[in-house]
Design an enzyme around this catalytic site. Structure first.
Site, PDB file in Angstrom:
ATOM      1  N   GLY A   1       0.846  -1.372   0.093  1.00  0.00           N
ATOM      2  CA  GLY A   1       0.072   0.006  -0.045  1.00  0.00           C
ATOM      3  C   GLY A   1       0.923   1.128   0.154  1.00  0.00           C
TER       4      GLY A   1
ATOM      5  N   VAL B   1       1.173   3.558   2.260  1.00  0.00           N
ATOM      6  CA  VAL B   1       1.968   3.732   3.420  1.00  0.00           C
ATOM      7  C   VAL B   1       2.970   2.473   3.861  1.00  0.00           C
ATOM      8  CG1 VAL B   1       1.575   3.818   6.034  1.00  0.00           C
ATOM      9  CG2 VAL B   1      -0.228   4.676   4.590  1.00  0.00           C
TER      10      VAL B   1
ATOM     11  N   CYS C   1      -3.527  10.708  10.854  1.00  0.00           N
ATOM     12  CA  CYS C   1      -2.429  11.661  10.291  1.00  0.00           C
ATOM     13  C   CYS C   1      -2.638  13.033  10.859  1.00  0.00           C
ATOM     14  CB  CYS C   1      -2.468  11.480   8.751  1.00  0.00           C
ATOM     15  SG  CYS C   1      -3.899  10.943   7.894  1.00  0.00           S
TER      16      CYS C   1
ATOM     17  N   GLN D   1      -6.943  18.009   3.265  1.00  0.00           N
ATOM     18  CA  GLN D   1      -6.558  16.667   3.389  1.00  0.00           C
ATOM     19  C   GLN D   1      -6.122  16.354   1.850  1.00  0.00           C
ATOM     20  OE1 GLN D   1      -8.604  15.499   7.210  1.00  0.00           O
ATOM     21  NE2 GLN D   1      -7.809  13.680   6.203  1.00  0.00           N
TER      22      GLN D   1
ATOM     23  N   GLY E   1      -4.095  10.122   1.459  1.00  0.00           N
ATOM     24  CA  GLY E   1      -4.995   9.567   2.611  1.00  0.00           C
ATOM     25  C   GLY E   1      -5.670   8.587   2.499  1.00  0.00           C
TER      26      GLY E   1
ATOM     27  N   ARG F   1     -11.331  17.281   2.019  1.00  0.00           N
ATOM     28  CA  ARG F   1     -10.529  16.708   1.049  1.00  0.00           C
ATOM     29  C   ARG F   1     -10.286  17.744   0.039  1.00  0.00           C
ATOM     30  NH1 ARG F   1      -7.772  12.282   2.248  1.00  0.00           N
ATOM     31  NH2 ARG F   1      -9.500  10.959   2.270  1.00  0.00           N
TER      32      ARG F   1
ATOM     33  N   HIS G   1      -0.875  16.964   4.196  1.00  0.00           N
ATOM     34  CA  HIS G   1      -2.330  17.705   4.665  1.00  0.00           C
ATOM     35  C   HIS G   1      -1.821  19.030   5.393  1.00  0.00           C
ATOM     36  CE1 HIS G   1      -4.051  13.611   4.417  1.00  0.00           C
ATOM     37  NE2 HIS G   1      -4.233  13.440   5.338  1.00  0.00           N
TER      38      HIS G   1
HETATM   39  O1  25A Z   1      -9.695   1.172   7.396  1.00  0.00           O
HETATM   40  P1  25A Z   1      -8.926   2.533   7.646  1.00  0.00           P
HETATM   41  O2  25A Z   1      -7.899   2.302   8.879  1.00  0.00           O
HETATM   42  O3  25A Z   1      -9.427   3.661   7.571  1.00  0.00           O
HETATM   43  O4  25A Z   1      -7.703   2.368   6.492  1.00  0.00           O
HETATM   44  C1  25A Z   1      -8.117   2.400   4.967  1.00  0.00           C
HETATM   45  C2  25A Z   1      -6.828   2.469   4.041  1.00  0.00           C
HETATM   46  O5  25A Z   1      -6.144   3.687   4.252  1.00  0.00           O
HETATM   47  C3  25A Z   1      -4.987   3.725   3.825  1.00  0.00           C
HETATM   48  C4  25A Z   1      -4.471   2.397   3.585  1.00  0.00           C
HETATM   49  O6  25A Z   1      -4.361   1.906   2.415  1.00  0.00           O
HETATM   50  C5  25A Z   1      -5.657   1.665   4.197  1.00  0.00           C
HETATM   51  O7  25A Z   1      -5.835   0.247   3.711  1.00  0.00           O
HETATM   52  N1  25A Z   1      -4.325   4.303   5.010  1.00  0.00           N
HETATM   53  C6  25A Z   1      -4.582   4.047   6.295  1.00  0.00           C
HETATM   54  N2  25A Z   1      -4.004   5.104   7.096  1.00  0.00           N
HETATM   55  C7  25A Z   1      -3.357   6.012   6.190  1.00  0.00           C
HETATM   56  C8  25A Z   1      -2.730   7.048   5.993  1.00  0.00           C
HETATM   57  N3  25A Z   1      -2.172   7.759   7.607  1.00  0.00           N
HETATM   58  C9  25A Z   1      -3.834   5.703   4.918  1.00  0.00           C
HETATM   59  N4  25A Z   1      -3.340   6.315   3.726  1.00  0.00           N
HETATM   60  C10 25A Z   1      -2.511   7.229   3.911  1.00  0.00           C
HETATM   61  N5  25A Z   1      -2.388   7.700   5.119  1.00  0.00           N
HETATM   62  P2  25A Z   1      -3.234   1.789   1.486  1.00  0.00           P
HETATM   63  O8  25A Z   1      -3.686   1.644  -0.071  1.00  0.00           O
HETATM   64  O9  25A Z   1      -2.094   2.298   2.049  1.00  0.00           O
HETATM   65  O10 25A Z   1      -2.969   0.025   2.081  1.00  0.00           O
HETATM   66  C11 25A Z   1      -3.625  -0.948   1.673  1.00  0.00           C
HETATM   67  C12 25A Z   1      -2.616  -2.152   2.106  1.00  0.00           C
HETATM   68  O11 25A Z   1      -3.449  -3.031   2.738  1.00  0.00           O
HETATM   69  C13 25A Z   1      -3.133  -4.260   2.102  1.00  0.00           C
HETATM   70  N6  25A Z   1      -4.436  -5.178   2.356  1.00  0.00           N
HETATM   71  C14 25A Z   1      -5.909  -4.816   2.307  1.00  0.00           C
HETATM   72  N7  25A Z   1      -6.597  -5.905   2.536  1.00  0.00           N
HETATM   73  C15 25A Z   1      -5.727  -6.949   3.201  1.00  0.00           C
HETATM   74  C16 25A Z   1      -4.636  -6.360   3.035  1.00  0.00           C
HETATM   75  N8  25A Z   1      -3.390  -7.012   3.546  1.00  0.00           N
HETATM   76  C17 25A Z   1      -3.721  -8.286   4.025  1.00  0.00           C
HETATM   77  N9  25A Z   1      -4.963  -8.703   3.871  1.00  0.00           N
HETATM   78  C18 25A Z   1      -6.067  -8.020   3.598  1.00  0.00           C
HETATM   79  N10 25A Z   1      -7.279  -8.621   3.753  1.00  0.00           N
HETATM   80  C19 25A Z   1      -3.244  -4.028   0.737  1.00  0.00           C
HETATM   81  O12 25A Z   1      -2.628  -4.993  -0.080  1.00  0.00           O
HETATM   82  C20 25A Z   1      -2.321  -2.683   0.693  1.00  0.00           C
HETATM   83  O13 25A Z   1      -0.967  -3.089   0.871  1.00  0.00           O
HETATM   84  P3  25A Z   1      -3.434  -5.521  -1.356  1.00  0.00           P
HETATM   85  O14 25A Z   1      -2.757  -6.719  -1.578  1.00  0.00           O
HETATM   86  O15 25A Z   1      -4.860  -5.734  -1.247  1.00  0.00           O
HETATM   87  O16 25A Z   1      -3.252  -4.271  -2.431  1.00  0.00           O
HETATM   88  C21 25A Z   1      -1.979  -4.349  -3.148  1.00  0.00           C
HETATM   89  C22 25A Z   1      -2.528  -3.539  -4.548  1.00  0.00           C
HETATM   90  O17 25A Z   1      -3.439  -3.939  -5.087  1.00  0.00           O
HETATM   91  C23 25A Z   1      -4.326  -2.816  -5.703  1.00  0.00           C
HETATM   92  N11 25A Z   1      -5.574  -2.798  -5.289  1.00  0.00           N
HETATM   93  C24 25A Z   1      -6.261  -2.159  -4.247  1.00  0.00           C
HETATM   94  N12 25A Z   1      -7.623  -2.044  -4.328  1.00  0.00           N
HETATM   95  C25 25A Z   1      -7.810  -2.921  -5.153  1.00  0.00           C
HETATM   96  C26 25A Z   1      -6.617  -3.242  -5.932  1.00  0.00           C
HETATM   97  N13 25A Z   1      -6.705  -4.247  -7.013  1.00  0.00           N
HETATM   98  C27 25A Z   1      -8.059  -4.482  -7.153  1.00  0.00           C
HETATM   99  N14 25A Z   1      -9.116  -4.217  -6.840  1.00  0.00           N
HETATM  100  C28 25A Z   1      -9.137  -3.530  -5.671  1.00  0.00           C
HETATM  101  N15 25A Z   1     -10.315  -3.177  -4.851  1.00  0.00           N
HETATM  102  C29 25A Z   1      -3.386  -1.655  -5.473  1.00  0.00           C
HETATM  103  O18 25A Z   1      -2.772  -1.154  -6.629  1.00  0.00           O
HETATM  104  C30 25A Z   1      -2.640  -2.069  -4.283  1.00  0.00           C
HETATM  105  O19 25A Z   1      -1.475  -1.372  -4.077  1.00  0.00           O
HETATM  106  O1  L14 Z   2      -7.621   7.054  10.471  1.00  0.00           O
HETATM  107  O2  L14 Z   2      -6.613  11.426   4.760  1.00  0.00           O
HETATM  108  O3  L14 Z   2      -5.572   6.765   9.812  1.00  0.00           O
HETATM  109  O4  L14 Z   2      -8.039   9.752   4.277  1.00  0.00           O
HETATM  110  C1  L14 Z   2      -5.886   8.145   7.633  1.00  0.00           C
HETATM  111  C2  L14 Z   2      -6.242   8.680   6.276  1.00  0.00           C
HETATM  112  C3  L14 Z   2      -8.063   8.204   8.137  1.00  0.00           C
HETATM  113  C4  L14 Z   2      -8.465   8.871   6.912  1.00  0.00           C
HETATM  114  C5  L14 Z   2      -6.813   7.214   9.622  1.00  0.00           C
HETATM  115  C6  L14 Z   2      -7.314  10.304   4.894  1.00  0.00           C
HETATM  116  C7  L14 Z   2      -7.008   7.366   8.172  1.00  0.00           C
HETATM  117  C8  L14 Z   2      -7.096   9.588   6.278  1.00  0.00           C
END
Ligand code: 25A
Ligand code: L14
Length: 334
Positions: free
Chosen positions: A13, A15, A129, A156, A160, A238, A245
């Site tokens: 991902g 992050v 964040c 933001q 994110g 956003r 941010h």
């Molecule tokens: O639930 P929350 O806490 O609100 O967080 C939601 C999301 O916000 C991001 C982060 O997304 C998180 O998943 N995030 C959180 N805090 C953040 C911050 N402070 C923040 N972003 C910015 N600032 P992310 O894109 O950074 O990372 C997602 C990672 O999680 C892995 N993952 C997802 N489900 C999983 C899992 N790993 C293990 N088990 C699970 N069940 C995900 O891996 C990624 O590493 P991945 O293999 O699912 O994704 C790899 C690539 O696949 C592509 N892709 C994404 N979505 C889809 C997709 N391809 C097809 N269909 C999709 N729906 C992308 O190219 C991705 O890089």
């Molecule tokens: O709670 O800018 O860590 O979308 C981080 C990314 C909440 C949303 C969290 C964004 C997320 C935030």
């Protein structure tokens, strides 16, 4: 520090990728590294310190022999898998919202409340964040003058919202410049050329009309400062910025601080850089903060509507101090 066996869950991902860069850049002592993601990414290779590491699927059994696990794979994944890691004796530093308000889980910003890590029972939470960059600025002001109330509006960046949100913005920009209809999935309306006062993009609202992102800023700020008497209200917005941010923050204090006093206090604060020189048009901005570790503050001025309040503009990289860097700083404290 003895070299550790480290796992990164969500390594593919936005992050997770920054976590790998920060681990390299700060030379975190690693004995071996495990990269975990969903089944979708299994078998992919990622370079770390010049070597290829193969991504494995995250399962309940991923954490045997792992010392430290850095999680950034979304709240549901953390809720499900972090307890298995903790049970196997691994310390989890979790970047999702899943565990932050759990009374048994420390919520840590190393410049603000480093001692809180000592109370962990296997899981430590990395704050939201927008909250992190705000509290590194609030803490020294609170120590000097006791904060009574904070009114914040955020601006933001799309990163994110993860990789899909970033891609959506660029696709919409291309579509709109070509005169085509922009497609929306991550956001309810186009984010390209627009400003949306709702984060997250769906299922955003809580019972009181605030969004979950806004209530994170309210609740997490009190927990990190260890002071429930600090009143906070937030509007989270956003904007079509890639990364970084920005926040407009109004801080009301018990003891009056002049703008000069605040600049002096903040210029000595760890992790904070004052960029505030109106005569030369010096102020923080997102493009400049992108890729940097510090939190930048400027436009510091005394609130003309209040006898004891300050206005300021706070900017930081949401993927670094807002996520990956803070997570690794926590791991360094262990
Ligand atoms: O639930 P929350 O806490 O609100 O967080 C939601 C999301 O916000 C991001 C982060 O997304 C998180 O998943 N995030 C959180 N805090 C953040 C911050 N402070 C923040 N972003 C910015 N600032 P992310 O894109 O950074 O990372 C997602 C990672 O999680 C892995 N993952 C997802 N489900 C999983 C899992 N790993 C293990 N088990 C699970 N069940 C995900 O891996 C990624 O590493 P991945 O293999 O699912 O994704 C790899 C690539 O696949 C592509 N892709 C994404 N979505 C889809 C997709 N391809 C097809 N269909 C999709 N729906 C992308 O190219 C991705 O890089
Ligand atoms: O709670 O800018 O860590 O979308 C981080 C990314 C909440 C949303 C969290 C964004 C997320 C935030």
């Amino acid at each position: 520090m003895n070299p550790k066996v480290v796992a990164v869950a969500g390594a593919t991902g936005v992050v997770g990728q920054q976590m790998l860069k920060v681990l390299e850049d700060r030379d975190y002592p690693i004995k071996s590294l495990k990269l975990l993601a969903s089944a979708r990414s299994k078998g992919k290779t990622i370079q770390f310190k010049g070597e290829d590491v193969v991504v494995e699927e995250l399962t309940e059994n991923s954490f045997k022999g792992v010392d430290v696990a850095l999680f950034s794979a979304g709240g549901g994944t953390s809720k499900k898998f972090a307890p298995f890691a903790a049970k196997d004796g691994c310390v989890v530093v979790d970047n999702s919202s899943a565990w932050r308000m759990d009374p048994d889980v420390p919520l840590v910003v190393p410049e603000v409340n480093p001692d809180a890590v000592k109370k962990h029972k296997g899981i430590i939470a990395n704050p939201n964040c927008s909250t992190i960059q705000m509290v590194v600025v609030l803490k020294p002001l609170h120590d000097a003058a006791t904060i009574k109330r904070v009114v914040v509006a955020t601006y933001q960046a799309v990163s994110g919202g993860g990789i899909n949100a970033i891609n959506e913005m660029y696709e919409q920009i291309d579509a709109m410049l070509a005169g085509k209809e922009p497609q929306c999935k991550e956001f309810p309306y186009p984010i390209a050329f627009n400003v949306l006062p709702q984060i997250p993009g769906s299922n955003a609202y809580t019972d009181n009309g605030y969004t979950s992102e806004e209530m994170k800023m309210v609740n997490e700020t009190k927990k990190i400062l260890g002071d429930d008497s600090v009143r906070v209200t937030a509007t989270t917005v956003r904007v079509p910025v890639h990364t970084g941010h920005s926040e407009s923050v109004n801080v009301e204090t018990e003891k009056k601080l002049t703008a000069d006093q605040a600049r002096d206090i903040l210029s000595k604060a760890p992790g904070v850089v004052v960029q505030d020189d109106p005569a030369n048009q010096i102020f923080p901005h997102a493009l400049d903060a992108h890729g940097k570790y510090d939190t930048f503050v400027g436009r510091i001025r005394e609130d003309v509507s209040h006898p004891s309040a300050l206005d300021m503009w706070v900017v930081s990289d949401n993927l670094l101090k807002g996520a990956a860097l803070n997570t690794i700083q926590i791991a360094e404290l262990l």
